[in-house]
Design a protein around this motif. Structure first.
Motif: not given
Length: 248
Positions: A67, A74, A76, A80-81, A84, A162, A167
């Motif tokens: 991640l 980051s 990402t 994606a966060w 998570a 990810v 995930v």
């Protein structure tokens, strides 16, 4: 033979990568027992265990990319966060293991360790007293009653893999067990406050932001001596000392 890559190594444990296999060597087999049991119980993607021959645990590489990394911006996407955050909520909603994890220590134990580390930081001159005192005050919000949840206990962003907004795996479960759910959320977002709301959007539950901020201060204060003594640098941009400096 594939090249042997040292992923992490210090006095307590080491992780090596050979091709698509990770070899985790841990002098404390109790930690490995926890890791194996926690991965079997966790309702989220975890690495496949290939074999175990104490003190070595062999696990398969996880598809995707981490991640992010502490101290680095980051790249990402927010989705994606959020994914998570949704995975963490699934974990926290599962039945809590019968043993306490890192996040399940008593208020007295956290307080004693916090007092000890703050004293060390000031008396050794590692950090200014004012910075330590300010963050010690912020950290007190974490010292409150909580309902045990299934916690990972060391949910650094580098432990979450990810692929797009999926995930694909969460690794390093040796600190898992019953504990404070907010501890996991704070660990994941440490140094990446800009993604906190993405994580909470995926998590889908009300969380006290003051407690998350308290854990950011707590984790940073408690980590600095260990990091220095094991060859890591908490003064690098975006890492623990910068997290403390950002608290008001």
């Amino acid at each position: 033979m594939d090249e042997v890559q040292v992923v992490v190594a210090h006095a307590e444990r080491a992780t090596l990568r050979v091709g698509d296999v990770f070899l985790k060597v841990d002098a404390d087999q109790a930690r490995t027992e926890v890791e194996v049991e926690a991965m079997a119980l966790a309702p989220v993607p975890t690495p496949e265990i290939l074999w175990r021959r104490p003190p070595v645990l062999a696990i398969a590489a996880v598809r995707g990319t981490v991640l992010g990394r502490l101290g680095r911006p980051s790249t990402t996407p927010s989705s994606a966060w959020a994914a998570a955050g949704a995975a963490i909520r699934m974990l926290h909603d599962a039945p809590s293991p019968p043993w306490p994890g890192r996040a399940g220590r008593s208020i007295d134990a956290w307080t004693a360790e916090l007092d000890s580390e703050c004293e060390w930081l000031v008396t050794t001159g590692v950090l200014p007293a004012e910075l330590v005192t300010r963050n010690r005050r912020v950290a007190e919000a974490a010292l409150r009653p909580w309902t045990p949840a299934f916690t990972h206990g060391d949910l650094q962003i580098a432990h979450v893999f990810v692929d797009g907004d999926e995930v694909t795996g969460i690794i390093d479960w040796s600190e898992a067990g019953g504990g404070d759910a907010v501890y996991d959320l704070a660990t994941l977002t440490l140094g990446h406050e800009e993604h906190l709301h993405d994580v909470l959007a995926g998590y889908g539950a009300d969380v006290d932001l003051d407690v998350i901020r308290a854990w950011w201060s707590m984790r940073s204060l408690l980590a600095i001596r260990w990091l220095i003594e094991h060859g890591f640098d908490p003064f690098m941009p975006g890492c623990e000392v910068d997290v403390l400096r950002s608290r008001r």
